[in-house]
Enzyme design. Structure first.
Site, PDB file in Angstrom:
ATOM      1  CD  GLU A 183      40.367  39.327  44.519  1.00  0.00           C
ATOM      2  OE1 GLU A 183      41.184  38.208  44.430  1.00  0.00           O
ATOM      3  OE2 GLU A 183      39.492  39.492  44.465  1.00  0.00           O
ATOM      4  CG  ASN A 226      38.248  46.072  42.867  1.00  0.00           C
ATOM      5  OD1 ASN A 226      37.732  46.363  43.319  1.00  0.00           O
ATOM      6  ND2 ASN A 226      38.229  44.550  42.329  1.00  0.00           N
ATOM      7  CG  HIS A 262      32.337  40.148  47.637  1.00  0.00           C
ATOM      8  ND1 HIS A 262      31.368  39.950  46.662  1.00  0.00           N
ATOM      9  CD2 HIS A 262      33.579  40.320  47.083  1.00  0.00           C
ATOM     10  CE1 HIS A 262      31.964  40.090  45.541  1.00  0.00           C
ATOM     11  NE2 HIS A 262      33.217  40.085  45.570  1.00  0.00           N
ATOM     12  CD  GLU A 290      34.765  42.261  42.707  1.00  0.00           C
ATOM     13  OE1 GLU A 290      34.320  41.054  43.236  1.00  0.00           O
ATOM     14  OE2 GLU A 290      35.767  42.707  42.267  1.00  0.00           O
ATOM     15  CG  ASP A 292      28.010  39.820  47.032  1.00  0.00           C
ATOM     16  OD1 ASP A 292      28.934  39.561  47.893  1.00  0.00           O
ATOM     17  OD2 ASP A 292      28.465  39.117  45.985  1.00  0.00           O
TER      18      ASP A 292
END
Length: 399
Positions: A183, A226, A262, A290, A292
């Site tokens: 990030e 990432n 996400h 990651e 979801d």
């Protein structure tokens, strides 16, 4: 078994693919006595037919999850799901800087060691997360969300190098992939004004150095950048693309880019496949790291509380569609090496604590029962079994 979604699988017919699965794709129940008894009797590392990890192996796609080490081993149902369904594991917190070095020069690798040990026993690979990130830094190093430090620029550089060498070096040869830098950009595509950016003279050159130091510490690990919201075409995705293209041109040892994925049903689905393919065309591996899918959930019995139930059937079906599309995006990009879900069950998801009124974001419900979303992922992997095995994501061969 009824399959209601389409997935192109080359010349292999659907009937042949499903016939190759000698068991029906049953929905597992981690809380049933029979399931837990079978798990207890099963030697570590034995692959359960019909599990996500077993189905993913037909195409070489690694299926992973983020692991809460406080629950792993302590909660039987949680542990059974982690070891049955996934062949890669990512630590939620125990490899982050504030955990491993809470006091300068004093290390605590106990949680990380336990995760690595468990993974080895259960035939799983470990995705290290993360070496350089502005968030969750120890208080002795930074304040103000990783934007402020009392150390000089040269001291920060020396500290970062030592941290990478110490942590990546400790697990040399035992980590499949590292999220080396996490990030580093804002949503508008500008570099995040972290202590790292500032120490390198207001430059993203710290990213290249971080990758070089990680490679020196563990040459066999895949090294990833990432980030979140790079699934969408826009300034942030473009900034990351320009960065990794530059790193590749400079000969920096970078192997891949992680797309956190996400997702929320209140936003449209991103052009994920095309975006990942664009990065893959640079000669990089890509991964969904990651995943979801959160949605609006029903209110609880007490004012201000919420359940883990989608607000409506429309919300639930949209979630299922997003799981379907996100997995297919990875399956259709040849260099997508892994698909990692950020957590096991809704009851231990990070979503409700950050997005009040949203949740139901994972594959298992509060009671560790597999949801329809699990079946969507399971069936897509079964359908994809007819595709050629074309990915392994092993080691640093992606460079």
């Amino acid at each position: 078994m009824s399959v209601r979604r389409s997935l192109v699988i080359g010349t292999v017919g659907l009937a042949a693919v499903l016939a190759a699965q000698t068991t029906a794709l049953a929905t597992p129940s981690a809380t049933s006595a029979g399931t837990q008894a079978a798990a207890a009797a099963r030697p570590p590392g034995v692959i359960v037919e019909g599990s996500l990890r077993a189905l993913g192996s037909f195409t070489g796609l690694r299926i992973g999850t983020a692991v809460n080490t406080d629950l792993l081993g302590a909660d039987p149902a949680y542990t059974e799901i982690v070891n049955r369904e996934f062949n890669t594991v990512t630590p939620e917190n125990v490899m982050k800087w504030e955990v491993v070095e809470p006091t300068r020069g004093s290390y605590d690798f106990s949680g990380a060691d336990e995760l690595v040990k468990s993974a080895q026993q259960n035939g799983q690979l470990v995705r290290g997360h993360t070496l350089v990130w502005h968030s969750q830094l120890p208080s002795w190093l930074a304040s103000n969300g990783g934007m402020t430090t009392t150390f000089t620029d040269q001291q920060v550089k020396d500290i970062v190098k030592k941290h990478i060498q110490d942590e990546a070096g400790r697990y040399k040869g035992r980590i499949w992939a590292w999220d080396v830098v996490n990030e580093a950009f804002n949503d508008d595509g500008t570099p995040r004004q972290s202590i790292f950016y500032k120490a390198w003279g207001n430059s993203t050159d710290y990213i290249a150095d971080a990758f070089r130091w990680a490679d020196q510490a563990d040459p066999s690990a895949q090294l990833f950048y990432n980030d979140y919201n790079i699934e969408y075409t826009g300034p942030k995705s473009q900034a990351v693309y320009d960065l990794v293209k530059k790193l590749k041109a400079q000969g920096v040892p970078i192997d891949g880019v992680g797309f956190q994925t996400h997702l929320s049903t209140q936003y449209g689905f991103p052009d994920l496949q095309q975006t990942m393919q664009r990065f893959a065309d640079l000669g990089l591996n890509v991964a969904e790291t990651e995943v979801d899918v959160r949605t609006a959930v029903k209110p609880g019995a007490t004012a201000g509380t919420f359940t883990s139930e989608p607000l409506s059937n429309l919300h639930a079906s949209t979630q299922q569609a997003y799981w379907d599309q996100s997995l297919k995006a990875c399956l259709f990009v040849q260099r997508c090496v892994s698909y990692t879900v950020w957590g096991v069950a809704d009851s231990n998801s990070w979503i409700p604590g950050v997005f009040p009124g949203e949740g139901a974001a994972l594959l298992f419900n509060d009671s560790y029962q597999a949801k329809r979303e699990y079946t969507v992922v399971q069936q897509d992997l079964a359908l994809a079994a007819g595709m050629a095995r074309h990915r392994t994501g092993e080691g640093s061969g992606g460079r």
